[in-house]
Structures are given as C-alpha cells and as structure tokens.
Design a protein around this motif. Structure first.
Motif, PDB file in Angstrom:
ATOM      1  N   HIS A   1       0.815  -1.221   0.000  1.00  0.00           N
ATOM      2  CA  HIS A   1       0.000   0.000   0.000  1.00  0.00           C
ATOM      3  C   HIS A   1       0.849   1.272   0.000  1.00  0.00           C
ATOM      4  O   HIS A   1       0.338   2.358  -0.250  1.00  0.00           O
ATOM      5  CB  HIS A   1      -0.949  -0.006   1.200  1.00  0.00           C
ATOM      6  CG  HIS A   1      -1.902  -1.156   1.181  1.00  0.00           C
ATOM      7  ND1 HIS A   1      -1.617  -2.356   1.801  1.00  0.00           N
ATOM      8  CD2 HIS A   1      -3.086  -1.317   0.565  1.00  0.00           C
ATOM      9  CE1 HIS A   1      -2.617  -3.204   1.578  1.00  0.00           C
ATOM     10  NE2 HIS A   1      -3.519  -2.602   0.832  1.00  0.00           N
TER      11      HIS A   1
ATOM     12  N   LYS B   1      -4.807   0.005  -3.322  1.00  0.00           N
ATOM     13  CA  LYS B   1      -3.718   0.468  -2.453  1.00  0.00           C
ATOM     14  C   LYS B   1      -4.164   1.628  -1.558  1.00  0.00           C
ATOM     15  O   LYS B   1      -3.761   1.716  -0.403  1.00  0.00           O
ATOM     16  CB  LYS B   1      -2.516   0.885  -3.305  1.00  0.00           C
ATOM     17  CG  LYS B   1      -1.821  -0.330  -3.895  1.00  0.00           C
ATOM     18  CD  LYS B   1      -0.632  -0.054  -4.796  1.00  0.00           C
ATOM     19  CE  LYS B   1       0.039   1.262  -4.669  1.00  0.00           C
ATOM     20  NZ  LYS B   1       1.245   1.349  -5.530  1.00  0.00           N
ATOM     21  N   TYR B   2      -4.962   2.531  -2.124  1.00  0.00           N
ATOM     22  CA  TYR B   2      -5.451   3.661  -1.333  1.00  0.00           C
ATOM     23  C   TYR B   2      -6.912   3.900  -1.686  1.00  0.00           C
ATOM     24  O   TYR B   2      -7.256   3.844  -2.857  1.00  0.00           O
ATOM     25  CB  TYR B   2      -4.648   4.948  -1.615  1.00  0.00           C
ATOM     26  CG  TYR B   2      -5.174   6.113  -0.806  1.00  0.00           C
ATOM     27  CD1 TYR B   2      -4.747   6.319   0.506  1.00  0.00           C
ATOM     28  CD2 TYR B   2      -6.155   6.958  -1.330  1.00  0.00           C
ATOM     29  CE1 TYR B   2      -5.277   7.349   1.262  1.00  0.00           C
ATOM     30  CE2 TYR B   2      -6.686   7.992  -0.568  1.00  0.00           C
ATOM     31  CZ  TYR B   2      -6.240   8.179   0.725  1.00  0.00           C
ATOM     32  OH  TYR B   2      -6.770   9.184   1.497  1.00  0.00           O
ATOM     33  N   PRO B   3      -7.764   4.141  -0.707  1.00  0.00           N
ATOM     34  CA  PRO B   3      -7.494   4.240   0.729  1.00  0.00           C
ATOM     35  C   PRO B   3      -7.276   2.860   1.374  1.00  0.00           C
ATOM     36  O   PRO B   3      -7.595   1.837   0.772  1.00  0.00           O
ATOM     37  CB  PRO B   3      -8.778   4.902   1.271  1.00  0.00           C
ATOM     38  CG  PRO B   3      -9.846   4.595   0.285  1.00  0.00           C
ATOM     39  CD  PRO B   3      -9.178   4.437  -1.036  1.00  0.00           C
ATOM     40  N   LEU B   4      -6.747   2.896   2.579  1.00  0.00           N
ATOM     41  CA  LEU B   4      -6.554   1.654   3.325  1.00  0.00           C
ATOM     42  C   LEU B   4      -7.896   1.154   3.836  1.00  0.00           C
ATOM     43  O   LEU B   4      -8.838   1.938   4.040  1.00  0.00           O
ATOM     44  CB  LEU B   4      -5.611   1.890   4.511  1.00  0.00           C
ATOM     45  CG  LEU B   4      -4.165   2.244   4.153  1.00  0.00           C
ATOM     46  CD1 LEU B   4      -3.390   2.596   5.411  1.00  0.00           C
ATOM     47  CD2 LEU B   4      -3.489   1.094   3.428  1.00  0.00           C
TER      48      LEU B   4
ATOM     49  N   LYS C   1     -10.624   2.824   6.690  1.00  0.00           N
ATOM     50  CA  LYS C   1     -10.165   4.204   6.908  1.00  0.00           C
ATOM     51  C   LYS C   1     -11.360   5.126   7.128  1.00  0.00           C
ATOM     52  O   LYS C   1     -12.409   4.950   6.511  1.00  0.00           O
ATOM     53  CB  LYS C   1      -9.351   4.668   5.700  1.00  0.00           C
ATOM     54  CG  LYS C   1      -8.518   5.921   5.969  1.00  0.00           C
ATOM     55  CD  LYS C   1      -7.448   6.095   4.917  1.00  0.00           C
ATOM     56  CE  LYS C   1      -6.679   7.384   5.092  1.00  0.00           C
ATOM     57  NZ  LYS C   1      -5.859   7.442   6.292  1.00  0.00           N
TER      58      LYS C   1
ATOM     59  N   TYR D   1     -11.550  11.979  -3.688  1.00  0.00           N
ATOM     60  CA  TYR D   1     -10.404  11.118  -3.383  1.00  0.00           C
ATOM     61  C   TYR D   1      -9.933  10.407  -4.640  1.00  0.00           C
ATOM     62  O   TYR D   1     -10.742  10.053  -5.502  1.00  0.00           O
ATOM     63  CB  TYR D   1     -10.792  10.064  -2.321  1.00  0.00           C
ATOM     64  CG  TYR D   1     -11.057  10.690  -0.993  1.00  0.00           C
ATOM     65  CD1 TYR D   1     -10.018  10.952  -0.105  1.00  0.00           C
ATOM     66  CD2 TYR D   1     -12.356  11.057  -0.619  1.00  0.00           C
ATOM     67  CE1 TYR D   1     -10.253  11.558   1.116  1.00  0.00           C
ATOM     68  CE2 TYR D   1     -12.608  11.661   0.603  1.00  0.00           C
ATOM     69  CZ  TYR D   1     -11.545  11.903   1.470  1.00  0.00           C
ATOM     70  OH  TYR D   1     -11.773  12.508   2.676  1.00  0.00           O
TER      71      TYR D   1
ATOM     72  N   ASN E   1      -6.106   4.256 -11.377  1.00  0.00           N
ATOM     73  CA  ASN E   1      -6.721   5.144 -10.392  1.00  0.00           C
ATOM     74  C   ASN E   1      -8.144   5.507 -10.810  1.00  0.00           C
ATOM     75  O   ASN E   1      -8.568   5.252 -11.945  1.00  0.00           O
ATOM     76  CB  ASN E   1      -5.865   6.393 -10.141  1.00  0.00           C
ATOM     77  CG  ASN E   1      -5.791   7.305 -11.340  1.00  0.00           C
ATOM     78  OD1 ASN E   1      -6.639   7.291 -12.227  1.00  0.00           O
ATOM     79  ND2 ASN E   1      -4.741   8.129 -11.383  1.00  0.00           N
TER      80      ASN E   1
END
Length: 355
Positions: free
Chosen positions: A28, A249-252, A255, A262, A306
């Motif tokens: 991550h 990988k993002y967000p965890l 969270k 985002y 993304n």
C-alpha cells in the motif's frame, strides 16, 4: 521551526516469520511499478544457504548431448535479456480465504515487481542440446532443510515442462534493478519464470537436470498443488500461471474519511496476456465504473490504475476492484477455495467510512 532535521519516514517489510524469513512488501506504500531490493517480499522454506559464490559454477546435466558446467563469467558474457516481471507468491492473500486454510497467513503484500536481467535458459540449453526423450527440466536450489511433515532433509527443487523452459522469456537472472541480485533474492543466479507464480522462480540455482519423466519432488508433487476438495485429493492440479488479480492500495481498509474528492489507486496483474481493464464499484458490485490505467499494460508487469471518487454522503462504503485481462479472464466474486490456499484472486474489497 524547520522540519529539515526530522527523520525520513520509510515503509518496512511486514514480518510473518523470522526463521525461515518470510516478509511481505508494504504494497500500500509502494509508489510506481518498481519495488526496491529492500522492500521486495521474502519467501523461504529453509534458512538462507551458505556457499562461496566466488567459486560458483552452474552444471547442466541429464538428458543432454553435451553436459556442461558454466562459470559465472561465461553466463555474464552471453547475450542477455531484460524483462519487467511481477513475482507473486502463490500464497498471496491466503489470509482472506473462507473457510480459513493452514499455511503462512499472507496478506496482500506477497507480491513485488522489478527489472530482471539474465540469459534466456534456451541459450544455455543450446550449448548442451536436448535429447529427444527430454520432458522436464529440474532446477535445484542451494537452500535445503527439513519439511514440517518429515525429519528428512530436502533441497528446494522444482521443474518446468520443456515448452515453458524454452520460452524466450524464461531466464537465468543475475541482476535485479540494474544491480547484482541481492543475496536474499537468489544471488548469484535465479531462475525467473514470467507469468507463473513465484515458487517456479527458483533462487540460488545450484544445478539444472534434464529428465524424461514427471518430477515428483515435494515442492512440486505435494506443495504448490491446488486441492479443491477438503477431504481428499481428487481433482488436484498444479499451481502454474498467475491468476488475473487486483489490489486497492489507497485508501486503506477501514479508513475514516471526510466527504470530498479522493483518488483511489491500485495495481492489477495477470499471467495471461496483459490487463485490459480495471473496474471499481461503490455499491457492493451492483454497478461498475471503469478506472484509468496510469501505466502501460505490458505482458508480465502489473499496471497502476486510479479513479477519482467524489463522495458527499456520510456512511459506510464497500469499495471493490475487478480486473479483466486480454484473454478474457475476469476476477471472480469468490476465490476458488483450495486446501493449501493458493491462487487467491477474488475481487478486492475494502470498507471505508465517510464522517
């Protein structure tokens, strides 16, 4: 007050076991598509081998016309090939199986990627020739020890069928990311089998033996085999090609976020062809939107992707990612459960809460 003296914050490997050493990549926190030596995941069955690498030779023997012993210098002098490859442990994401399975409980970080350089195996075999009866090629590693089910000593050994061994992209590698392969990742010589799970990429290659039958070593006949039935061995088949897969990988996971915009990021990979598309869902998989691939989709390498997510409404959200490859393979909703927990590739999912 200046922040210039604050120490740099860097990610570390995630330790699963110290002896033998098994550590995950902090996937991550990896940016881009190359993982440094320091953060490359470590998967071992035995303690690290001990040998004097300055006197390192690689014999090729068995069913060949001219058995040969190559020095490192000879191998370095042959025409080389450089290739960017995902190496994924076949137990990656094992902890996500339900019902649970025994084995190292890997999370999502038993995977790394970098640039390997070496000699195509077929070039070495061209110097020895293969007899017509040759069926498989066995690679013996320098690492050995006891298996949990036996007090007998075993060397880590695996074989490849002739067709895969002769694939121009199967290499005997000596560099990783333009440096000699780090000792913990197989220095001085490591087999790299692109598109297959990483157990095939034998480290610290000691010897190559050409045989005329199916290799029955324990790391081929017992381990790294899919056993789809809990009670018996019926329907078993070998672990080979990487399944199509993706990781957010993002967000965890879990969270807490505020409403806003985002950028959701992740990676996707496959052992078959290349990644054709990645989709994302915010409603548990009822509807899907297409993500942007931010790195080129190449054979054997992961793609970075993304998606810009604008979220205004408070509440809990399930975020799912699903990859499709150029051969039409799609991540399934549920993994293929198997007794030893290999090849997990269900749609990735995380939960976040908007406050």
């Amino acid at each position: 007050m200046s922040n210039s003296h604050q120490p740099e914050v860097r990610p570390y490997l995630i330790t699963k076991k110290l002896v033998p050493e098994n550590q995950e990549t902090p996937i991550h926190f990896i940016n881009g598509d190359i993982v440094s030596n320091r953060l490359f995941f470590r998967r071992n069955h035995f303690p690290y081998p001990r040998f004097a690498s300055s006197f390192y030779f690689l014999p090729i023997e068995g069913l060949v016309h001219n058995p040969k012993v190559f020095s490192l210098q000879q191998i370095y002098s042959l025409p080389s090939k450089t290739i960017k490859v995902v190496l994924e442990c076949s137990g990656d994401k094992r902890e996500l199986f339900n019902p649970k399975v025994y084995g190292e409980q890997w999370g999502k970080g038993a995977i790394s990627q970098g640039i390997w350089k070496g000699v195509p195996l077929r070039s070495l075999l061209a110097h020895t020739g293969l007899l017509d009866t040759a069926k498989e090629i066995v690679f013996e590693g320098h690492d050995y020890g006891e298996r949990p089910d036996s007090s007998q000593l075993y060397r880590f050994s695996r074989s490849l069928p002739i067709e895969k061994a002769l694939d121009p992209d199967t290499i005997i590698a000596y560099e990783y990311n333009n440096q000699p392969i780090p000792f913990k990742h197989g220095f001085p010589l490591r087999l790299i089998v692109p598109g297959w799970y990483a157990m095939a990429s034998v480290k610290w290659v000691k010897k190559i033996i050409v045989i005329d039958k199916e290799f029955k070593g324990p790391f081929q006949a017992d381990d790294y085999v899919y056993y789809p039935n809990k009670e018996n061995d019926s329907g078993k088949f070998p672990v080979t090609t990487n399944n199509v897969n993706s990781t957010i990988k993002y967000p965890l996971n879990r969270k807490l976020l505020h409403s806003g915009v985002y950028e959701i990021t992740g990676i996707a990979w496959t052992g078959n062809g290349h990644i054709a598309k990645v989709e994302i869902s915010f409603d548990g998989g009822q509807t899907w939107a297409t993500c942007q691939l931010t790195s080129s989709s190449k054979k054997y390498a992961w793609v970075c992707w993304n998606y810009k997510w604008e979220v205004l409404k408070k509440g809990e959200y399930n975020i799912l990612s699903k990859a499709t490859d150029s051969k039409g393979n799609v991540q399934p909703l549920e993994p293929m459960w198997n007794r030893k927990g290999y090849g997990y590739n269900a749609i990735d999912r995380i939960k976040v809460k908007i406050e």
